[in-house]
Design a protein around this motif. Sequence first.
Motif, PDB file in Angstrom:
ATOM      1  N   PHE A 168       0.831  -1.197   0.000  1.00 24.26           N
ATOM      2  CA  PHE A 168       0.000   0.000   0.000  1.00 24.26           C
ATOM      3  C   PHE A 168       0.871   1.256   0.000  1.00 24.26           C
ATOM      4  O   PHE A 168       0.632   2.197  -0.768  1.00 24.26           O
ATOM      5  N   SER A 169       1.898   1.278   0.829  1.00 25.16           N
ATOM      6  CA  SER A 169       2.791   2.437   0.896  1.00 25.16           C
ATOM      7  C   SER A 169       3.490   2.660  -0.441  1.00 25.16           C
ATOM      8  O   SER A 169       3.624   3.801  -0.899  1.00 25.16           O
ATOM      9  N   GLY A 208      -0.617  -7.383   5.709  1.00 27.91           N
ATOM     10  CA  GLY A 208      -0.032  -6.701   6.860  1.00 27.91           C
ATOM     11  C   GLY A 208      -0.715  -5.366   7.119  1.00 27.91           C
ATOM     12  O   GLY A 208      -1.372  -4.792   6.248  1.00 27.91           O
ATOM     13  N   ALA A 209      -0.563  -4.871   8.328  1.00 23.46           N
ATOM     14  CA  ALA A 209      -1.215  -3.615   8.731  1.00 23.46           C
ATOM     15  C   ALA A 209      -0.700  -2.443   7.914  1.00 23.46           C
ATOM     16  O   ALA A 209       0.451  -2.426   7.445  1.00 23.46           O
ATOM     17  N   TRP A 210      -1.567  -1.441   7.736  1.00 25.57           N
ATOM     18  CA  TRP A 210      -1.164  -0.234   7.027  1.00 25.57           C
ATOM     19  C   TRP A 210      -0.092   0.511   7.825  1.00 25.57           C
ATOM     20  O   TRP A 210      -0.164   0.608   9.055  1.00 25.57           O
ATOM     21  N   GLN A 211       0.874   1.064   7.110  1.00 27.11           N
ATOM     22  CA  GLN A 211       1.941   1.820   7.741  1.00 27.11           C
ATOM     23  C   GLN A 211       1.555   3.296   7.831  1.00 27.11           C
ATOM     24  O   GLN A 211       0.762   3.791   7.032  1.00 27.11           O
ATOM     25  N   PRO A 212       2.114   4.034   8.809  1.00 27.23           N
ATOM     26  CA  PRO A 212       1.831   5.475   8.900  1.00 27.23           C
ATOM     27  C   PRO A 212       2.195   6.182   7.599  1.00 27.23           C
ATOM     28  O   PRO A 212       3.187   5.850   6.949  1.00 27.23           O
ATOM     29  N   LEU A 213       1.368   7.149   7.231  1.00 25.16           N
ATOM     30  CA  LEU A 213       1.545   7.850   5.962  1.00 25.16           C
ATOM     31  C   LEU A 213       1.649   9.350   6.213  1.00 25.16           C
ATOM     32  O   LEU A 213       0.769   9.939   6.840  1.00 25.16           O
ATOM     33  N   ASP A 214       2.700   9.960   5.733  1.00 26.10           N
ATOM     34  CA  ASP A 214       2.928  11.394   5.903  1.00 26.10           C
ATOM     35  C   ASP A 214       2.077  12.167   4.902  1.00 26.10           C
ATOM     36  O   ASP A 214       2.223  11.975   3.688  1.00 26.10           O
ATOM     37  N   PRO A 215       1.185  13.049   5.348  1.00 26.11           N
ATOM     38  CA  PRO A 215       0.371  13.832   4.409  1.00 26.11           C
ATOM     39  C   PRO A 215       1.196  14.643   3.419  1.00 26.11           C
ATOM     40  O   PRO A 215       0.711  14.963   2.330  1.00 26.11           O
ATOM     41  N   GLY A 265       2.524  16.728  -1.876  1.00 20.07           N
ATOM     42  CA  GLY A 265       3.600  16.940  -2.844  1.00 20.07           C
ATOM     43  C   GLY A 265       3.367  16.240  -4.166  1.00 20.07           C
ATOM     44  O   GLY A 265       3.793  16.726  -5.213  1.00 20.07           O
ATOM     45  N   ARG A 266       2.679  15.123  -4.130  1.00 23.73           N
ATOM     46  CA  ARG A 266       2.452  14.360  -5.361  1.00 23.73           C
ATOM     47  C   ARG A 266       1.069  14.624  -5.966  1.00 23.73           C
ATOM     48  O   ARG A 266       0.722  14.064  -7.006  1.00 23.73           O
ATOM     49  N   ASN A 267       0.256  15.444  -5.293  1.00 27.81           N
ATOM     50  CA  ASN A 267      -1.100  15.739  -5.768  1.00 27.81           C
ATOM     51  C   ASN A 267      -1.927  14.466  -5.919  1.00 27.81           C
ATOM     52  O   ASN A 267      -2.623  14.245  -6.918  1.00 27.81           O
ATOM     53  N   VAL A 268      -1.869  13.608  -4.901  1.00 29.57           N
ATOM     54  CA  VAL A 268      -2.614  12.353  -4.924  1.00 29.57           C
ATOM     55  C   VAL A 268      -3.450  12.245  -3.659  1.00 29.57           C
ATOM     56  O   VAL A 268      -3.334  13.056  -2.738  1.00 29.57           O
ATOM     57  N   SER A 269      -4.308  11.225  -3.605  1.00 30.95           N
ATOM     58  CA  SER A 269      -5.172  11.069  -2.446  1.00 30.95           C
ATOM     59  C   SER A 269      -5.288   9.599  -2.042  1.00 30.95           C
ATOM     60  O   SER A 269      -5.031   8.691  -2.835  1.00 30.95           O
TER      61      SER A 269
END
Length: 304
Positions: free
Chosen positions: A201-202, A222-229, A234-238
């Motif tokens: 996912f990351s 596996g569990a989702w990892q922390p994601l920095d907004p 910066g990448r214009n994604v969601s």
Amino acid sequence: MKAVVLDEERRLALQEVPDPTPGKGQTLVEVRAAGVNYADVLIREGRYPQAPPLPFVPGSEIAGETPEGRRVIAFVRADGGGYAEKAVADADWLFDLPERASFEEGAAFLLAFLTAWIPLTRQVRIAPGARVLVTAAAGGVGSAGVQVARALGAEVVGAVGSADKAERVRALGASGAVTYEEVGGLEPFDVILDQVGGELFSAGVKLLRPLGTIIGIGFAGGAWQPLDPALLVGRNVSVAGFYLARFMKLRPEVVHEAATELLGRWANDEITPVVGATYPLAEADEALRLVAERRSTGKVVLLP
């Protein structure tokens, strides 16, 4: 009647239990097939977010017949009870099984296709020619996701855990199929429908085109990892997420609308549920193990 019971030690066994009694607004269904879902694996392992009290009869979706002979597919929802010869379903969550469909296909339909259809039509908008990546693409939800994205006009790539599953994904209409190790070398996507989670996912966030979206629908890997907004900005994604069981409680009217849309597309042969394996109720333990070890393709179904 006979039912598969998960006891306090998290052991599964086929037992004699009382017949369920329908209450107001409910219908008794003679179960002909019951879908096996990854949520059942999580319940069995004690990892489901809203774990039911034990002992418990697993199974949230069924296909069968009402006392009047109506062929139906249904959710039995949070109360479980699908892994049994009979089950009770709220009349609101009872749908007609298409005339040409088998009960096995019916038990493989609702959860898988709603989990793909709602996020791909409500949380994102797929324009013809959009690039879509579907992970766990050979499984029940994944095979639904590939077909739904194709029906919406997308170019679809499926990611799978082993190379031997690739041809199954291409047969569903995907233009390409890769293993998870190969995902990082792909060209960017407009939409990623992911049920693996973890590191995949990351990595998927970095595989999005500008204005692209990755939708988390599971965490089998596996569990989702922390994601920095900052990475999203910066990448214009969601990032989006979808959890059908809770959504059914919060927005049932949207789920009903989506189910009607999907049944229409099934009737028009635009989509078809994929049954990968069937087991008798007495072998529910092996059926769950097949799903837990990610060895299954299509939907695994139990037959009373």
